[in-house]
Design a protein around this motif. Structure first.
Motif, PDB file in Angstrom:
ATOM      1  N   PHE A  47     -29.195  20.880  -7.802  1.00 26.83           N
ATOM      2  CA  PHE A  47     -30.093  21.940  -7.340  1.00 26.83           C
ATOM      3  C   PHE A  47     -29.312  23.199  -6.989  1.00 26.83           C
ATOM      4  CE2 PHE A  47     -32.267  24.159  -3.879  1.00 26.83           C
ATOM      5  CZ  PHE A  47     -33.483  24.440  -4.496  1.00 26.83           C
ATOM      6  N   SER A  48     -28.158  23.017  -6.337  1.00 26.64           N
ATOM      7  CA  SER A  48     -27.330  24.156  -5.951  1.00 26.64           C
ATOM      8  C   SER A  48     -26.838  24.905  -7.179  1.00 26.64           C
ATOM      9  CB  SER A  48     -26.143  23.668  -5.114  1.00 26.64           C
ATOM     10  OG  SER A  48     -25.291  24.741  -4.796  1.00 26.64           O
ATOM     11  N   ALA A  49     -26.405  24.145  -8.201  1.00 29.33           N
ATOM     12  CA  ALA A  49     -25.907  24.765  -9.428  1.00 29.33           C
ATOM     13  C   ALA A  49     -27.002  25.538 -10.137  1.00 29.33           C
ATOM     14  CB  ALA A  49     -25.339  23.689 -10.353  1.00 29.33           C
ATOM     15  N   MET A  50     -28.224  24.934 -10.160  1.00 27.39           N
ATOM     16  CA  MET A  50     -29.345  25.606 -10.812  1.00 27.39           C
ATOM     17  C   MET A  50     -29.722  26.880 -10.067  1.00 27.39           C
ATOM     18  SD  MET A  50     -31.809  22.399 -11.811  1.00 27.39           S
ATOM     19  CE  MET A  50     -33.098  23.459 -12.462  1.00 27.39           C
ATOM     20  N   THR A  51     -29.650  26.833  -8.732  1.00 26.69           N
ATOM     21  CA  THR A  51     -29.974  28.013  -7.929  1.00 26.69           C
ATOM     22  C   THR A  51     -29.018  29.150  -8.213  1.00 26.69           C
ATOM     23  OG1 THR A  51     -30.861  26.622  -6.166  1.00 26.69           O
ATOM     24  CG2 THR A  51     -30.268  28.893  -5.574  1.00 26.69           C
ATOM     25  N   VAL A  52     -27.724  28.830  -8.277  1.00 24.10           N
ATOM     26  CA  VAL A  52     -26.706  29.846  -8.577  1.00 24.10           C
ATOM     27  C   VAL A  52     -26.922  30.428  -9.959  1.00 24.10           C
ATOM     28  CG1 VAL A  52     -24.244  30.216  -8.982  1.00 24.10           C
ATOM     29  CG2 VAL A  52     -24.996  28.867  -7.020  1.00 24.10           C
ATOM     30  N   LEU A  53     -27.225  29.554 -10.916  1.00 21.27           N
ATOM     31  CA  LEU A  53     -27.435  30.006 -12.295  1.00 21.27           C
ATOM     32  C   LEU A  53     -28.642  30.935 -12.386  1.00 21.27           C
ATOM     33  CD1 LEU A  53     -26.696  29.851 -15.285  1.00 21.27           C
ATOM     34  CD2 LEU A  53     -28.142  27.822 -15.477  1.00 21.27           C
ATOM     35  N   LEU A  54     -29.746  30.541 -11.740  1.00 22.04           N
ATOM     36  CA  LEU A  54     -30.954  31.370 -11.779  1.00 22.04           C
ATOM     37  C   LEU A  54     -30.730  32.703 -11.080  1.00 22.04           C
ATOM     38  CD1 LEU A  54     -33.700  28.709 -11.019  1.00 22.04           C
ATOM     39  CD2 LEU A  54     -33.401  29.964 -13.167  1.00 22.04           C
ATOM     40  N   ALA A  55     -30.016  32.680  -9.973  1.00 20.93           N
ATOM     41  CA  ALA A  55     -29.739  33.917  -9.245  1.00 20.93           C
ATOM     42  C   ALA A  55     -28.900  34.859 -10.093  1.00 20.93           C
ATOM     43  CB  ALA A  55     -29.011  33.607  -7.930  1.00 20.93           C
ATOM     44  N   ALA A  56     -27.915  34.282 -10.793  1.00 20.79           N
ATOM     45  CA  ALA A  56     -27.057  35.101 -11.649  1.00 20.79           C
ATOM     46  C   ALA A  56     -27.849  35.723 -12.772  1.00 20.79           C
ATOM     47  CB  ALA A  56     -25.907  34.256 -12.208  1.00 20.79           C
ATOM     48  N   CYS A  57     -28.748  34.935 -13.372  1.00 13.55           N
ATOM     49  CA  CYS A  57     -29.565  35.447 -14.477  1.00 13.55           C
ATOM     50  C   CYS A  57     -30.442  36.600 -13.999  1.00 13.55           C
ATOM     51  CB  CYS A  57     -30.431  34.336 -15.057  1.00 13.55           C
ATOM     52  SG  CYS A  57     -29.495  33.092 -15.975  1.00 13.55           S
ATOM     53  N   CYS A  58     -31.060  36.417 -12.844  1.00 11.44           N
ATOM     54  CA  CYS A  58     -31.941  37.452 -12.332  1.00 11.44           C
ATOM     55  C   CYS A  58     -31.162  38.722 -12.032  1.00 11.44           C
ATOM     56  CB  CYS A  58     -32.643  36.975 -11.065  1.00 11.44           C
ATOM     57  SG  CYS A  58     -33.899  35.703 -11.379  1.00 11.44           S
ATOM     58  N   LYS A  59     -29.969  38.573 -11.438  1.00 10.73           N
ATOM     59  CA  LYS A  59     -29.169  39.731 -11.089  1.00 10.73           C
ATOM     60  C   LYS A  59     -28.761  40.493 -12.341  1.00 10.73           C
ATOM     61  CE  LYS A  59     -25.170  41.158  -8.397  1.00 10.73           C
ATOM     62  NZ  LYS A  59     -24.696  42.117  -9.381  1.00 10.73           N
ATOM     63  N   ASP A  60     -28.305  39.770 -13.356  1.00 10.62           N
ATOM     64  CA  ASP A  60     -27.889  40.420 -14.595  1.00 10.62           C
ATOM     65  C   ASP A  60     -29.058  41.126 -15.272  1.00 10.62           C
ATOM     66  OD1 ASP A  60     -25.473  37.876 -15.547  1.00 10.62           O
ATOM     67  OD2 ASP A  60     -25.310  39.600 -14.240  1.00 10.62           O
ATOM     68  N   SER A  61     -30.245  40.547 -15.141  1.00 14.57           N
ATOM     69  CA  SER A  61     -31.400  41.071 -15.847  1.00 14.57           C
ATOM     70  C   SER A  61     -31.992  42.309 -15.184  1.00 14.57           C
ATOM     71  CB  SER A  61     -32.473  39.986 -15.961  1.00 14.57           C
ATOM     72  OG  SER A  61     -31.993  38.873 -16.672  1.00 14.57           O
ATOM     73  N   PHE A  62     -31.847  42.428 -13.855  1.00 12.50           N
ATOM     74  CA  PHE A  62     -32.620  43.436 -13.146  1.00 12.50           C
ATOM     75  C   PHE A  62     -31.787  44.425 -12.343  1.00 12.50           C
ATOM     76  CE2 PHE A  62     -36.041  41.288 -14.757  1.00 12.50           C
ATOM     77  CZ  PHE A  62     -36.164  39.988 -14.309  1.00 12.50           C
ATOM     78  N   ASP A  63     -30.522  44.552 -12.622  1.00 13.69           N
ATOM     79  CA  ASP A  63     -29.687  45.509 -11.903  1.00 13.69           C
ATOM     80  C   ASP A  63     -30.075  46.952 -12.204  1.00 13.69           C
ATOM     81  OD1 ASP A  63     -28.141  43.835 -10.440  1.00 13.69           O
ATOM     82  OD2 ASP A  63     -26.447  43.795 -11.800  1.00 13.69           O
ATOM     83  N   TYR A  64     -30.471  47.211 -13.449  1.00 13.32           N
ATOM     84  CA  TYR A  64     -30.519  48.581 -13.931  1.00 13.32           C
ATOM     85  C   TYR A  64     -31.662  48.775 -14.915  1.00 13.32           C
ATOM     86  CZ  TYR A  64     -28.553  52.716 -16.408  1.00 13.32           C
ATOM     87  OH  TYR A  64     -28.338  53.948 -16.981  1.00 13.32           O
ATOM     88  N   GLY A  65     -32.401  49.878 -14.760  1.00 14.02           N
ATOM     89  CA  GLY A  65     -33.486  50.173 -15.683  1.00 14.02           C
ATOM     90  C   GLY A  65     -33.655  51.670 -15.872  1.00 14.02           C
ATOM     91  N   VAL A  66     -33.939  52.082 -17.102  1.00 14.67           N
ATOM     92  CA  VAL A  66     -34.128  53.501 -17.417  1.00 14.67           C
ATOM     93  C   VAL A  66     -35.550  53.688 -17.927  1.00 14.67           C
ATOM     94  CG1 VAL A  66     -33.293  55.469 -18.755  1.00 14.67           C
ATOM     95  CG2 VAL A  66     -31.683  53.721 -17.978  1.00 14.67           C
TER      96      VAL A  66
END
Length: 270
Positions: free
Chosen positions: A13-32
């Motif tokens: 569960f911990s590994a999945m949480t880290v993975l999902l958090a990383a995906c979300c961060k990479d996806s939504f840092d920046y938008g134009v």
């Protein structure tokens, strides 16, 4: 349930949480979103850093976004004149050649004091009053098109003035101009970051088709962005319609180099 099974599930569960958090961060840092209007603001909730068209926003909306912890950049066209702007008729005397691919836009003579006042006084003051603290500087490519010492110094002068007003600046494109500031050591004094479009993807304005960037141009942009990062600048990338496979590749590339990127649905950025 046995203790070791609970422990294994906890680790999973911990590994999945880290993975999902990383995906979300990479996806939504920046938008134009320079092609959007104010009614599209709902989508901005998912992004930390956003670039918008200031003519579509009021001070209240800007302050709301800032209160949510977002860095909000106003689009500022420093090198060309668009027909749709309300001040267009008053600045026809600074127009140069038509901008390839954009029939309603002309390059501007950035050496003219009249143009410089529009950018660093009129536009900048308006955006400051609206609450914007950052500017997304477009069309410094005018220096590539009109490659003169006067144009170079004029761009540097305008950026210096904008920095003095307290804005954080991202220069979009303008690789020839940016590269020269990297060589003479003035880049960090003039702006804070660079944005490059189409490092991995490409758009054919003649055929109006989206595709992949050539290996030669991709390699050039990668070297250029690496130099910018080495100089201490923030690096942003905008791609157009990168598919899932390519997006994963870009994610990994940006993660390795400390860049942020946005995958746009269209060249209009709406």
């Amino acid at each position: 349930m046995k203790a070791k099974h609970i422990k294994c599930l906890a680790v999973l569960f911990s590994a999945m949480t880290v993975l999902l958090a990383a995906c979300c961060k990479d996806s939504f840092d920046y938008g134009v979103f320079t092609g959007d209007d104010i009614n599209q603001q709902k989508k901005y909730e998912r992004y930390d850093n956003i670039v918008v068209d200031p003519s579509s926003f009021k001070s209240k909306q800007v302050e709301t976004l800032k209160a949510d912890g977002k860095n909000v950049y106003a689009y500022l066209n420093i090198g060309s004149l668009e027909n749709a702007q309300p001040y267009y008729k008053s600045y026809e005397d600074v127009m140069l050649d038509q901008y390839d691919g954009w029939p309603d836009e002309h390059w501007a003579d950035v050496t003219k004091e009249k143009w410089q006042r529009l950018v660093v006084q009129d536009r900048a003051r308006t955006y400051k009053e609206q609450g914007f603290e950052g500017l997304f500087i477009d069309n410094a490519d005018v220096y590539y098109r009109y490659h003169t010492p006067e144009a170079y110094q004029s761009l540097k002068s305008m950026l210096t003035s904008l920095k003095r007003q307290g804005f954080k600046l991202i220069v979009n494109g303008g690789d020839v101009f940016v590269s020269e500031t990297l060589k003479d050591g003035s880049s960090k004094r003039l702006y804070d970051g660079v944005n490059q479009e189409n490092v991995f993807t490409a758009y054919d304005f003649v055929k109006k088709k989206y595709g992949r960037q050539t290996k030669k141009d991709k390699a050039y942009y990668e070297r250029y962005l690496k130099q910018a990062k080495k100089a201490g600048l923030d690096v942003y990338i905008v791609e157009y319609r990168a598919d899932r496979k390519l997006s994963k590749k870009i994610d990994a590339y940006c993660e390795r180099h400390g860049y942020e990127w946005y995958n746009a649905d269209s060249i209009e950025l709406n």
